[in-house]
Scaffold this active site. Structure first.
Site, PDB file in Angstrom:
ATOM      1  N   GLN A 171       0.697  -1.325   0.093  1.00  0.00           N
ATOM      2  CA  GLN A 171       0.164  -0.243   0.246  1.00  0.00           C
ATOM      3  C   GLN A 171       0.909   1.070   0.103  1.00  0.00           C
ATOM      4  O   GLN A 171       1.880   1.524   0.595  1.00  0.00           O
ATOM      5  CB  GLN A 171      -1.099   0.525   1.410  1.00  0.00           C
ATOM      6  CG  GLN A 171      -2.201  -1.510   1.419  1.00  0.00           C
ATOM      7  CD  GLN A 171      -3.490  -0.991   0.637  1.00  0.00           C
ATOM      8  OE1 GLN A 171      -3.403   0.396   0.442  1.00  0.00           O
ATOM      9  NE2 GLN A 171      -3.268  -2.138  -0.042  1.00  0.00           N
ATOM     10  N   LYS A 187      -0.830   7.883   5.776  1.00  0.00           N
ATOM     11  CA  LYS A 187      -2.131   7.172   4.292  1.00  0.00           C
ATOM     12  C   LYS A 187      -2.070   7.830   3.907  1.00  0.00           C
ATOM     13  O   LYS A 187      -3.167   9.031   4.302  1.00  0.00           O
ATOM     14  CB  LYS A 187      -2.266   5.411   5.511  1.00  0.00           C
ATOM     15  CG  LYS A 187      -1.195   4.831   5.869  1.00  0.00           C
ATOM     16  CD  LYS A 187      -2.407   3.948   6.019  1.00  0.00           C
ATOM     17  CE  LYS A 187      -1.700   2.295   6.995  1.00  0.00           C
ATOM     18  NZ  LYS A 187      -1.948   0.944   6.773  1.00  0.00           N
ATOM     19  N   TRP A 288       4.469   6.325  15.130  1.00  0.00           N
ATOM     20  CA  TRP A 288       5.452   5.385  15.492  1.00  0.00           C
ATOM     21  C   TRP A 288       5.595   4.737  16.202  1.00  0.00           C
ATOM     22  O   TRP A 288       6.414   5.789  17.326  1.00  0.00           O
ATOM     23  CB  TRP A 288       6.956   5.092  14.504  1.00  0.00           C
ATOM     24  CG  TRP A 288       8.045   4.518  13.564  1.00  0.00           C
ATOM     25  CD1 TRP A 288       9.274   4.240  13.913  1.00  0.00           C
ATOM     26  CD2 TRP A 288       7.605   3.851  12.739  1.00  0.00           C
ATOM     27  NE1 TRP A 288       9.152   3.096  13.420  1.00  0.00           N
ATOM     28  CE2 TRP A 288       8.218   2.383  12.765  1.00  0.00           C
ATOM     29  CE3 TRP A 288       5.922   3.248  12.165  1.00  0.00           C
ATOM     30  CZ2 TRP A 288       8.516   1.556  11.532  1.00  0.00           C
ATOM     31  CZ3 TRP A 288       5.806   2.252  11.325  1.00  0.00           C
ATOM     32  CH2 TRP A 288       6.872   1.461  10.916  1.00  0.00           C
ATOM     33  N   LEU A 289       6.133   3.561  16.481  1.00  0.00           N
ATOM     34  CA  LEU A 289       6.714   3.012  17.967  1.00  0.00           C
ATOM     35  C   LEU A 289       7.417   3.388  17.908  1.00  0.00           C
ATOM     36  O   LEU A 289       8.465   2.956  17.201  1.00  0.00           O
ATOM     37  CB  LEU A 289       6.137   1.751  17.951  1.00  0.00           C
ATOM     38  CG  LEU A 289       4.378   1.363  18.216  1.00  0.00           C
ATOM     39  CD1 LEU A 289       4.037  -0.426  17.317  1.00  0.00           C
ATOM     40  CD2 LEU A 289       4.037   1.626  18.460  1.00  0.00           C
ATOM     41  N   ASP A 355      -8.775  -8.687   6.889  1.00  0.00           N
ATOM     42  CA  ASP A 355      -6.989  -8.687   6.059  1.00  0.00           C
ATOM     43  C   ASP A 355      -6.218  -9.249   7.202  1.00  0.00           C
ATOM     44  O   ASP A 355      -5.077  -8.777   6.753  1.00  0.00           O
ATOM     45  CB  ASP A 355      -6.882  -7.310   5.126  1.00  0.00           C
ATOM     46  CG  ASP A 355      -6.091  -7.539   4.637  1.00  0.00           C
ATOM     47  OD1 ASP A 355      -5.746  -8.721   3.648  1.00  0.00           O
ATOM     48  OD2 ASP A 355      -5.032  -6.557   4.038  1.00  0.00           O
ATOM     49  N   ASP A 374      -2.430  -1.764  10.942  1.00  0.00           N
ATOM     50  CA  ASP A 374      -2.985  -1.855   9.727  1.00  0.00           C
ATOM     51  C   ASP A 374      -4.014  -2.037   9.871  1.00  0.00           C
ATOM     52  O   ASP A 374      -4.853  -3.143   9.074  1.00  0.00           O
ATOM     53  CB  ASP A 374      -2.071  -2.834   9.330  1.00  0.00           C
ATOM     54  CG  ASP A 374      -0.730  -2.451   9.311  1.00  0.00           C
ATOM     55  OD1 ASP A 374      -0.561  -1.135   8.560  1.00  0.00           O
ATOM     56  OD2 ASP A 374       0.260  -3.430   8.844  1.00  0.00           O
TER      57      ASP A 374
END
Length: 470
Positions: A171, A187, A288-289, A355, A374
């Site tokens: 993606q 995204k 972000w981790l 998914d 996700d």
């Protein structure tokens, strides 16, 4: 005399063809039996059962009843259709209690609304606050008074670098570095809020608004395992292109008055660009981790085959969960992994995300949670409910007592009301269409029905698990 000979020949021919038909049919059934019964249940090898029937029945039940012993019948029984029928039947006779509004949800909602209010000024020091929240079992703590401030900072902090998120992903997304060296995944928006994604449950591009809604739903349900996510609008020409790496920048171009790009990923290319409205692009920005937490990916035991004529074993094997529990990784007595997957299945069903073919945990962390990463394939079609997403729940007939109690807080349409109230704080509100909110309440009733079926089959005390590791 000649007529008599002809009749005899015809009779012999019919008998021969009948015998041949029975022989072929028996051989085919035996062949299917060998495939299903003898192949190893090792999930990491992604064992599959191949069939060609559109109704997803391996062999007609009448044939099975005649040719197989009773103890063999369960191998061929379509576990998915059977379970779905039971759940739908239970839905029709659900107790009225599941339709009543519980006042308990207000306490949960009010606490979250309070946490979402910005409490301190925006500062890059808040990245450290968010990092400290992360632990083996949660990404956001039960009470996070600075949550609103962190989310607002994520929405507004200057972008100092933009690059391709990953070379091999499927993606399109960008990895952005914000002031203070905090990384976040962007995204982009592909669809309008009212777009209905047809086709299979995993169809279409990632929905950015699904990521935003999923994060808020995760904290609402007490499943605080989804990374912090906000909706953000960025000016590609002013904020991104001046700080983009060359390989990302090369994919930008102008189409009329709109700035477009196609990035670098497995399915990315000039024929699949995403375009901004002029220069402004809406998207989801996912924090972000912390770098000290490394992710380890596992294939889901309930992974789909993504092939119309190929059925995964879990879809047809009534005893599939027992096989899974026999594996050390998923044995409830050795850790919380299976219960985490059941939590994830309920969460995914509510958002209609079919998914989750793999799942992530923290590497080298004892009893790491299954992270809810996700979530972009959620909220695609509000008119359909893919009950097979609930397979871990209705096959294992186990659920955390704490999860069950939390779900009941939101009976009587309180789930949609609460999520809509949380999403009013989003920078891209309205995040979901009214149809998706209605679908949430409808799907929650299906979850209640699935658990009630389990209560009926196994007894309440065997279904509800008092898990020490939440």
């Amino acid at each position: 005399m000649g007529i008599y000979c002809v009749i005899m020949i015809v009779r012999r021919t019919v008998l021969s063809l009948t015998a041949l038909f029975v022989l072929v049919l028996t051989a085919n059934v035996y062949f299917v039996y060998v495939i299903v019964e003898e192949r190893s249940p090792n999930i990491e090898t992604n064992n599959e059962v191949v069939v060609g029937h559109e109704d997803r029945n391996i062999v007609a039940p009448s044939v099975i009843n005649k040719l197989l012993k009773p103890e063999q019948k369960t191998v061929y029984r379509n576990a998915t259709l059977s379970a779905i029928q039971k759940i739908k039947h239970m839905l029709l006779k659900l107790s009225s209690e599941y339709y009543k509004v519980s006042l308990s949800y207000k306490q949960v909602l009010n606490q979250l609304l309070e946490d979402l209010k910005p409490s301190v000024e925006m500062s890059t020091e808040l990245w450290g606050t968010a990092h400290k929240w992360v632990g083996a079992r949660e990404i956001v703590p039960k009470h996070a008074p600075h949550l609103g401030s962190v989310l607002r900072t994520l929405c507004s902090t200057k972008i100092i670098r933009a690059e391709n998120a990953q070379q091999q992903g499927t993606q399109l997304k960008m990895m952005l570095t914000l002031l203070g060296n905090q990384k976040a995944v962007f995204k982009p928006q592909w669809y309008s809020r009212n777009k209905v994604i047809g086709g299979p449950v995993y169809a279409g591009k990632d929905r950015h608004n699904a990521e935003v809604a999923a994060f808020h739903l995760s904290v609402l349900l007490g499943l605080r395992r989804s990374p912090l996510t906000v909706g953000r609008k960025v000016n590609l020409r002013r904020e991104v292109m001046p700080v983009a790496t060359n390989d990302l920048l090369e994919t930008f171009y102008q189409e009329g008055n709109n700035t477009c790009f196609y990035g670098v990923c497995y399915f990315c290319g000039p024929n699949q660009p995403v375009c901004a409205q002029k220069d402004v692009m809406e998207g989801a920005l996912i924090l972000w981790l912390p770098p000290e937490y490394k992710l380890k990916k596992h294939r889901s035991p309930w992974q789909r085959t993504y092939k119309p004529q190929t059925i995964a074993r879990w879809e047809v094997d009534k005893n599939y969960c027992e096989r899974i529990k026999a594996m050390k990784l998923y044995n409830p007595s050795t850790g919380p992994r299976l219960l985490d997957l059941i939590d994830a299945a309920i969460f995914d069903f509510l958002i209609d995300n079919g998914d989750r073919h793999h799942y992530d945990v923290f590497e080298n962390v004892t009893n790491s949670m299954v992270l809810l990463l996700d979530n972009g394939k959620g909220f695609g079609n509000p008119h359909r409910d893919h009950l097979d997403i609930l397979a871990p729940l209705y096959q294992c007939c186990m659920i955390r007592k704490s999860t069950w109690d939390r779900l009941q807080y939101f009976s009587g349409n309180a789930l949609s009301t609460s999520l809509e109230a949380l999403l009013q704080h989003s920078h891209i509100t309205p995040v979901l269409s009214s149809l998706h909110f209605k679908a949430l309440d409808r799907r929650l009733l299906f979850v209640f029905a699935a658990v009630e079926v389990c209560f009926e089959q196994r007894g309440r005390e065997r279904v509800l698990v008092y898990d020490a590791v939440r």
